[in-house]
Design an enzyme around this catalytic site. Sequence first.
Site, PDB file in Angstrom:
ATOM      1  N   GLY A  54      45.276  41.549  42.915  1.00 31.95           N
ATOM      2  CA  GLY A  54      44.907  40.431  42.034  1.00 31.95           C
ATOM      3  C   GLY A  54      43.637  39.761  42.483  1.00 31.95           C
ATOM      4  O   GLY A  54      43.013  40.192  43.457  1.00 31.95           O
ATOM      5  N   GLU A  70      40.148  43.388  38.098  1.00 32.28           N
ATOM      6  CA  GLU A  70      40.681  43.254  39.454  1.00 32.28           C
ATOM      7  C   GLU A  70      41.552  44.454  39.855  1.00 32.28           C
ATOM      8  O   GLU A  70      41.507  44.894  41.003  1.00 32.28           O
ATOM      9  CB  GLU A  70      41.495  41.958  39.579  1.00 32.28           C
ATOM     10  CG  GLU A  70      40.650  40.700  39.693  1.00 32.28           C
ATOM     11  CD  GLU A  70      39.914  40.588  41.031  1.00 32.28           C
ATOM     12  OE1 GLU A  70      40.229  41.343  41.971  1.00 32.28           O
ATOM     13  OE2 GLU A  70      38.997  39.751  41.128  1.00 32.28           O
ATOM     14  N   GLU A  74      40.580  46.728  43.081  1.00 34.61           N
ATOM     15  CA  GLU A  74      41.453  46.746  44.265  1.00 34.61           C
ATOM     16  C   GLU A  74      42.262  48.029  44.415  1.00 34.61           C
ATOM     17  O   GLU A  74      42.685  48.358  45.517  1.00 34.61           O
ATOM     18  CB  GLU A  74      42.400  45.545  44.222  1.00 34.61           C
ATOM     19  CG  GLU A  74      41.654  44.220  44.258  1.00 34.61           C
ATOM     20  CD  GLU A  74      42.429  43.128  44.976  1.00 34.61           C
ATOM     21  OE1 GLU A  74      43.667  43.123  44.896  1.00 34.61           O
ATOM     22  OE2 GLU A  74      41.773  42.294  45.624  1.00 34.61           O
ATOM     23  N   PRO A  91      51.394  24.091  43.491  1.00 37.69           N
ATOM     24  CA  PRO A  91      50.156  23.783  44.224  1.00 37.69           C
ATOM     25  C   PRO A  91      50.148  24.320  45.660  1.00 37.69           C
ATOM     26  O   PRO A  91      49.082  24.469  46.257  1.00 37.69           O
ATOM     27  CB  PRO A  91      50.116  22.251  44.224  1.00 37.69           C
ATOM     28  CG  PRO A  91      50.967  21.836  43.080  1.00 37.69           C
ATOM     29  CD  PRO A  91      52.043  22.881  42.948  1.00 37.69           C
ATOM     30  N   GLU A 120      44.053  48.381  52.059  1.00 42.00           N
ATOM     31  CA  GLU A 120      44.975  49.509  51.992  1.00 42.00           C
ATOM     32  C   GLU A 120      45.877  49.359  50.773  1.00 42.00           C
ATOM     33  O   GLU A 120      46.351  48.274  50.484  1.00 42.00           O
ATOM     34  CB  GLU A 120      45.824  49.514  53.269  1.00 42.00           C
ATOM     35  CG  GLU A 120      46.727  50.716  53.421  1.00 42.00           C
ATOM     36  CD  GLU A 120      47.663  50.524  54.615  1.00 42.00           C
ATOM     37  OE1 GLU A 120      48.861  50.765  54.456  1.00 42.00           O
ATOM     38  OE2 GLU A 120      47.174  50.100  55.687  1.00 42.00           O
TER      39      GLU A 120
END
Lengths: 149, 149
Positions: A54, A70, A74, A91, A120
């Site tokens: 992400g 993303e 990744e 939060p 990885e």
Amino acid sequence: MKICEEAKKLNIPHWVRPTPFLTVDGIIKIFNPEFSGIVLIKRKNPPLGYALPGGFVDYGESVEDALKREMKEETSLDIKRKKLLGVYSNPNRDPRMHTASCVFVCEANSLPKAGDDAKECKIFKLEKIPFENLVFDHSKILKNFLNMI
Amino acid sequence: MKICEEAKKLNIPHWVRPTPFLTVDGIIKIFNPEFSGIVLIKRKNPPLGYALPGGFVDYGESVEDALKREMKEETSLDIKRKKLLGVYSNPNRDPRMHTASCVFVCEANSLPKAGDDAKECKIFKLEKIPFENLVFDHSKILKNFLNMI
């Protein structure tokens, strides 16, 4: 929150009013061709541990486009977005700052490999998710996912 | 995007990197005690028209808390959150800035009245939603809602 206090001291234009940082995370189911599990990445930077792939949504970018970008960066995977699992916005979910993550369930039909940022990448069977080594609230997210399927 | 270009010229700390502004909107179903429709507000500021009640998520606030707060402020209702309909984040959905809205279906058991910001509040039957006078992408959102129910 610390950031709000700092912001007040600075002469920052109104349009940079503090808002949670928007992120996306993907639960990528691998079908190659049979279902073989979901993808987790091993983080190189703190917090250390395993995480869903992400990252941050750019200003001017939709969450759907950010997810696609993303996941490619990744995991090198071209994903198909299937379902919005939820928005995770406590939060305290990220120790670095307040982030709100849109978590999508996705599918891919090839094997992941770590992208440019050299993290990885690994496929985990649903019965072997390393819950104790997951960072952020990804343990909660994956428990919600397992409850949903 | 204009904001990104302006941000580059300013000496803004890294933690105010541009991120979409996070918002919440609520589709409030009124049961009083029978189902009588959903709540829309009439906007006093541009863009003018009808809108779902909603507003900005504060830094340090979850989307669930923001939803509860905004629904109370705009409609005086204590809502029960039922379901996340979706996240709407097209960069052009709001003419003022890039917002990403988490849209929740909610319920309430009393009648709405306009809150402190003095917007007009009204219950609309599902068959009488004023699609032509809805601002932002709220027409799309409510069409998705009607397809979902």
